[in-house]
Scaffold this active site. Sequence first.
Site, PDB file in Angstrom:
ATOM      1  N   HIS A 181      24.959  57.122  12.776  1.00  0.00           N
ATOM      2  CA  HIS A 181      23.534  56.154  12.504  1.00  0.00           C
ATOM      3  C   HIS A 181      23.012  55.550  13.480  1.00  0.00           C
ATOM      4  O   HIS A 181      22.165  54.460  13.359  1.00  0.00           O
ATOM      5  CB  HIS A 181      23.834  55.226  11.278  1.00  0.00           C
TER       6      HIS A 181
ATOM      7  N   GLU B 134      25.812  49.058   5.163  1.00  0.00           N
ATOM      8  CA  GLU B 134      25.555  50.192   6.116  1.00  0.00           C
ATOM      9  C   GLU B 134      24.129  50.478   6.402  1.00  0.00           C
ATOM     10  O   GLU B 134      23.421  51.072   5.504  1.00  0.00           O
ATOM     11  CB  GLU B 134      26.365  51.431   5.472  1.00  0.00           C
TER      12      GLU B 134
ATOM     13  N   HIS C  84      32.467  53.893   9.724  1.00  0.00           N
ATOM     14  CA  HIS C  84      32.473  55.208   9.134  1.00  0.00           C
ATOM     15  C   HIS C  84      32.221  56.030  10.341  1.00  0.00           C
ATOM     16  O   HIS C  84      31.281  56.051  11.159  1.00  0.00           O
ATOM     17  CB  HIS C  84      31.052  55.488   8.674  1.00  0.00           C
TER      18      HIS C  84
ATOM     19  N   ASP D 123      26.837  64.708  10.275  1.00  0.00           N
ATOM     20  CA  ASP D 123      28.107  64.420   9.488  1.00  0.00           C
ATOM     21  C   ASP D 123      28.948  65.599   9.606  1.00  0.00           C
ATOM     22  O   ASP D 123      29.651  66.000   8.950  1.00  0.00           O
ATOM     23  CB  ASP D 123      28.160  64.169   8.098  1.00  0.00           C
TER      24      ASP D 123
ATOM     25  N   ASP E 168      22.258  63.132  12.544  1.00  0.00           N
ATOM     26  CA  ASP E 168      23.356  62.297  11.783  1.00  0.00           C
ATOM     27  C   ASP E 168      23.816  63.708  10.944  1.00  0.00           C
ATOM     28  O   ASP E 168      23.747  63.455   9.992  1.00  0.00           O
ATOM     29  CB  ASP E 168      22.622  61.276  11.069  1.00  0.00           C
TER      30      ASP E 168
ATOM     31  N   ASP F  54      33.835  59.516   7.645  1.00  0.00           N
ATOM     32  CA  ASP F  54      32.581  59.892   6.668  1.00  0.00           C
ATOM     33  C   ASP F  54      31.840  60.931   7.271  1.00  0.00           C
ATOM     34  O   ASP F  54      31.084  60.987   8.333  1.00  0.00           O
ATOM     35  CB  ASP F  54      31.744  58.654   6.622  1.00  0.00           C
TER      36      ASP F  54
ATOM     37  N   ASP G 124      28.437  53.058  11.185  1.00  0.00           N
ATOM     38  CA  ASP G 124      28.654  54.568  10.848  1.00  0.00           C
ATOM     39  C   ASP G 124      28.350  55.163  12.437  1.00  0.00           C
ATOM     40  O   ASP G 124      27.172  55.193  12.815  1.00  0.00           O
ATOM     41  CB  ASP G 124      27.679  55.127   9.908  1.00  0.00           C
TER      42      ASP G 124
ATOM     43  N   LYS H 109      21.194  52.488   8.815  1.00  0.00           N
ATOM     44  CA  LYS H 109      20.898  53.570   9.661  1.00  0.00           C
ATOM     45  C   LYS H 109      19.674  53.913  10.227  1.00  0.00           C
ATOM     46  O   LYS H 109      18.555  53.086   9.785  1.00  0.00           O
ATOM     47  CB  LYS H 109      21.358  54.947   8.820  1.00  0.00           C
TER      48      LYS H 109
ATOM     49  N   TRP I 217      25.623  51.506   0.879  1.00  0.00           N
ATOM     50  CA  TRP I 217      24.656  52.100   1.561  1.00  0.00           C
ATOM     51  C   TRP I 217      23.768  52.893   0.544  1.00  0.00           C
ATOM     52  O   TRP I 217      23.821  53.234  -0.269  1.00  0.00           O
ATOM     53  CB  TRP I 217      25.341  53.560   2.274  1.00  0.00           C
TER      54      TRP I 217
HETATM   55  C1  RNT Z   1      24.890  58.235   4.583  1.00  0.00           C
HETATM   56  C2  RNT Z   1      25.952  57.401   4.749  1.00  0.00           C
HETATM   57  C3  RNT Z   1      26.917  57.050   3.694  1.00  0.00           C
HETATM   58  C4  RNT Z   1      27.245  58.262   3.035  1.00  0.00           C
HETATM   59  C5  RNT Z   1      28.318  58.157   1.913  1.00  0.00           C
HETATM   60  C6  RNT Z   1      28.534  59.467   1.274  1.00  0.00           C
HETATM   61  O1  RNT Z   1      24.148  58.405   5.756  1.00  0.00           O
HETATM   62  O2  RNT Z   1      26.548  57.715   5.966  1.00  0.00           O
HETATM   63  O3  RNT Z   1      28.049  56.248   4.099  1.00  0.00           O
HETATM   64  O4  RNT Z   1      27.747  59.190   3.851  1.00  0.00           O
HETATM   65  O5  RNT Z   1      28.173  57.109   1.639  1.00  0.00           O
HETATM   66 ZN    ZN Z   2      28.475  56.452   6.549  1.00  0.00          ZN
END
Ligand code: RNT
Ligand code: ZN
Length: 418
Positions: free
Chosen positions: A262, A226, A286, A296, A294, A326, A259, A228, A185
């Site tokens: 994303h 990955e 993820h 997290d 996003d 994640d 993810d 987004k 990523w």
């Molecule tokens: C960021 C991505 C990525 C990170 C990690 C730390 O938007 O989701 O995967 O969260 O690599």
């Molecule tokens: Zn991620």
Amino acid sequence: MANDNKILNAYDLAKEAYKDFGVDTDKAIEELRSTRISLHCWQVDDIKGFEEGQAESQNVVTGNYPGAARNAEEVKQDLAYVLSLTPSGKKINLHSVYAEPKKPTSREKLDVTAFEKWIDWAKENNAGIDYNGSFFAHKMMDGTLSLTSPKKEVRDFWIEHLKTSREIAYNIGKKLNDVCVLNTWIPDGLKDNPADRSYYRELLIDSLDKGFEKNYDRKHLVDALEGKLFGIGTECFVCGSYDFYLAYALKHNLGICLDSGHYHPTEQISDKFSALKYFFNDILLHISRGVRWDSDHVVIDDDTLSSIMTEAKRADVLGKLHIGLDYFDASINRVYASAIGMRAAARAMLRAILEPTDMIKAAERKGDFSERLALSEEAKALPFNAVWDMACLKAGVPVGKDWLTSVRDYTAKYISKR
Ligand code: RNT
Ligand code: ZN
């Protein structure tokens, strides 16, 4: 403390109830034990890692709850503790900034020797390892750009980092006689509308072509990309969007990482499994929880998580997916945060395994969509918790809220002293 006899009695009743729906609970518990969830190392220290003199990070972590892990020993200790609360199969997911080189080494020059301690730790803790190059928090970031910077020396640095990260991941896989998933990523993108999107994407293609030139035995290394939708500071344009990586990965026989934070807010990654499984050998998840964006947040046992696990089961890919977490929340006790997400993911997974999917699918095949819906609803009322408790008991992890007593002790003993 949970009473073992009560758990066994409740389990016997639950076993009968599930049998009525054609589901074998003993087998389900075994499947949970052998299906691995990869615990991301970065929740316990806010993605700081151990590198000296890091630059500002492109990952937005909010909160300042005390007790973050401050060094390699504390990160390892916290992760081992969280794994001890988890009844599923286990991996951990490392980033390059968690390397422990014998002498200070620039990130792009690292090799597997910087992960020897991690490899020993993984063996002791019966866990696999996944890996990520860290394309952030470094003086060679060109603002939000790495592999797509117009500056050749910047791109070359990060191409080197991608290459050595793949080499490290492959060697970790080899040393563990396991597969190590390397996720790539990059934060690359622009705050406002670019005049020439193609320019950055062409640079990205060129950088990836160089970084992924070498072929490795997939037994030990799986590559995933990955994408987004947007990031903070890259609202108008992300070079590695989902479409871009989907096309690139497919063309170059790489894996794709989905993810759950994303995509557009109502777009579910679960719907993608049955679309991608015919074309991809490797799909990495993820699992995250985006709240309005996003963000997290800590993964919890909610509808999104349930749809991910249920659809993985229904699409028959549960054992094939590479499942990882994640998220990063620095506003609460970080060990709780890690354990809540791991246990939620394991619980949702077990619930999905226990779904009477064959029966529900049979109703659909008959064209009886009313029965399909009714059965799906009835399945929700089956005595799931009795099986979950049994799965925890069998795996030797705390049952029900017993883990709270344990985590309070752990906090008093270690975290509150940091
Ligand atoms: C960021 C991505 C990525 C990170 C990690 C730390 O938007 O989701 O995967 O969260 O690599
Ligand atoms: Zn991620």
